[in-house]
Design a protein around this motif. Structure first.
Motif, mmCIF file in Angstrom:
data_model
loop_
_atom_site.group_PDB
_atom_site.id
_atom_site.type_symbol
_atom_site.label_atom_id
_atom_site.label_comp_id
_atom_site.label_asym_id
_atom_site.label_seq_id
_atom_site.Cartn_x
_atom_site.Cartn_y
_atom_site.Cartn_z
ATOM 1 N N GLY A 132 37.297 48.423 40.706
ATOM 2 C CA GLY A 132 38.653 48.564 41.250
ATOM 3 C C GLY A 132 39.624 49.244 40.298
ATOM 4 O O GLY A 132 40.838 49.116 40.439
ATOM 5 N N ASP A 170 35.899 42.706 39.098
ATOM 6 C CA ASP A 170 35.851 42.250 40.484
ATOM 7 C C ASP A 170 35.860 40.719 40.488
ATOM 8 O O ASP A 170 35.150 40.093 39.698
ATOM 9 N N THR A 192 40.352 41.985 40.397
ATOM 10 C CA THR A 192 40.605 42.606 41.704
ATOM 11 C C THR A 192 39.924 41.832 42.834
ATOM 12 O O THR A 192 39.074 40.982 42.592
ATOM 13 N N LYS A 193 40.306 42.155 44.041
ATOM 14 C CA LYS A 193 39.667 41.664 45.276
ATOM 15 C C LYS A 193 39.814 40.152 45.449
ATOM 16 O O LYS A 193 38.918 39.485 45.978
ATOM 17 N N ASP A 246 41.721 38.873 47.442
ATOM 18 C CA ASP A 246 41.967 38.618 48.867
ATOM 19 C C ASP A 246 40.662 38.267 49.582
ATOM 20 O O ASP A 246 40.679 37.830 50.723
ATOM 21 N N GLY A 247 39.527 38.444 48.912
ATOM 22 C CA GLY A 247 38.242 38.074 49.506
ATOM 23 C C GLY A 247 37.955 36.595 49.279
ATOM 24 O O GLY A 247 38.856 35.816 48.950
ATOM 25 N N GLU A 284 43.871 46.321 49.369
ATOM 26 C CA GLU A 284 43.544 47.721 49.097
ATOM 27 C C GLU A 284 44.766 48.626 48.990
ATOM 28 O O GLU A 284 44.644 49.791 48.641
#
Ligand code: GDP
Length: 290
Positions: A109, A216, A242-243, A245-246, A271
């Motif tokens: 990311g 990540d 990052t990420k 939101d997953g 994103e």
């Protein structure tokens, strides 16, 4: 810390202490087990979990609760303090001119984070620029160009140049009007000598104020080795996760923070360029345990 920040089983174990003025060894054991379960599920390195457990147990049983404190409040405070110790403070990001290099594996990311950070600095009233030196991943140039357009920040890259060090040199030259220069670098699918060499050369050319490692949120046990290799190559003084939101909670990144003796700077939560947050210990702790 409020009880609502905790996962339901941990909250249950703490609720059971209501009305008690002292903690038994079994009470502490049960609470520590709940915390361990949550942290391991959040990918926190097992040795970090063990250390935290030992510290909580020792303190909960040895420290006298201040007069008038219930057993529940006593352990809750200790748990919170130890969790803050585990996740660390937020990396200091002074609002002043600086150059920041982002490093990390391909797909972690970096390009997205570079544009997001530029957006973040621009909202703080600074003039940022992104310099795209990733000549390895096809599409990295276009992606950085588009994202920096959306973020409405300066951008330099050169799709016809394949030497990242040359792009970095030219980029620094061309972005002298910017306060904050964010240098995006290439990744690889795994850490290899080529990547390490390239980063060392960019480091020598750019002489950045900060090197951030981009990870990540789904990173698990690999975080420690990755952080060591990046840290040995360029020195890491902050981490961006990052990420978030997953489904992954990002606990794996704590091993990288521990390994590099650094702290967490930013969290990526989507994103889009504005999907970035500064790391803040209590919110991250709730996420880890929730
Ligand atoms: P790089 O190879 O390290 O530069 O990684 P990229 O910035 O290209 O990101 C890889 C993929 O992850 C892209 O599809 C991004 O849109 C996506 N991505 C990056 N950060 C986030 C994030 O915080 N949330 C989500 N959902 N996706 C992200």
């Amino acid at each position: 810390m409020v009880l609502d920040d905790l996962g339901s089983s941990l909250r249950g174990s703490l609720e059971k202490l209501r009305g008690q003025s002292r903690l038994s060894e079994e009470d502490v054991e049960e609470i520590v087990k709940e915390i361990q379960r949550a942290l391991i599920q959040a990918d926190v390195d097992i040795s970090l979990v063990q250390e935290l457990s030992d510290d909580i147990k020792a303190r909960a049983l040895e420290e006298e609760p201040p007069a008038g404190t219930t057993a529940r409040d006593h352990i809750l405070r200790i748990v919170y303090e130890e969790l803050v110790e585990l996740v660390g403070d937020s990396t200091e990001i002074p609002l002043e001119p600086q150059t920041i290099v982002l490093a990390g594996l391909q797909g972690s990311g970096k390009t997205t984070t570079a544009a997001k950070m530029a957006w973040w600095f621009s909202k703080k009233g600074l003039r940022p620029a992104v310099i795209q030196t990733d000549t390895f991943r096809p599409g990295a140039y276009d992606q950085a160009k588009q994202m920096t357009e959306r973020a409405e920040v300066d951008f330099y890259g050169d799709p016809d140049e394949d030497d990242p060090v040359e792009i970095a040199r030219e980029g620094l030259e061309r972005t002298q009007d910017a306060d904050v220069r964010i240098v995006d670098t290439s990744g690889r699918s795994g850490l290899n000598e080529e990547l390490v060499d390239e980063l060392e050369e960019i480091e020598a050319e750019v002489d950045p104020d900060h090197n951030l490692l981009v990870l990540d949120a789904a990173i698990g046990q690999g975080a420690k080795d990755q952080a060591k290799a990046f840290g040995d190559a360029v020195g890491i003084d902050g981490v961006a996760i990052t990420k978030l939101d997953g489904t992954a909670k990002g606990g794996g990144a704590l091993a990288a923070v521990d390994q590099t003796n650094s702290t967490i700077a930013f969290l990526g939560t989507g994103e889009e360029v504005q999907d970035i947050e500064r790391f803040e210990p209590s919110g991250f702790i709730s996420r880890l345990l929730g």
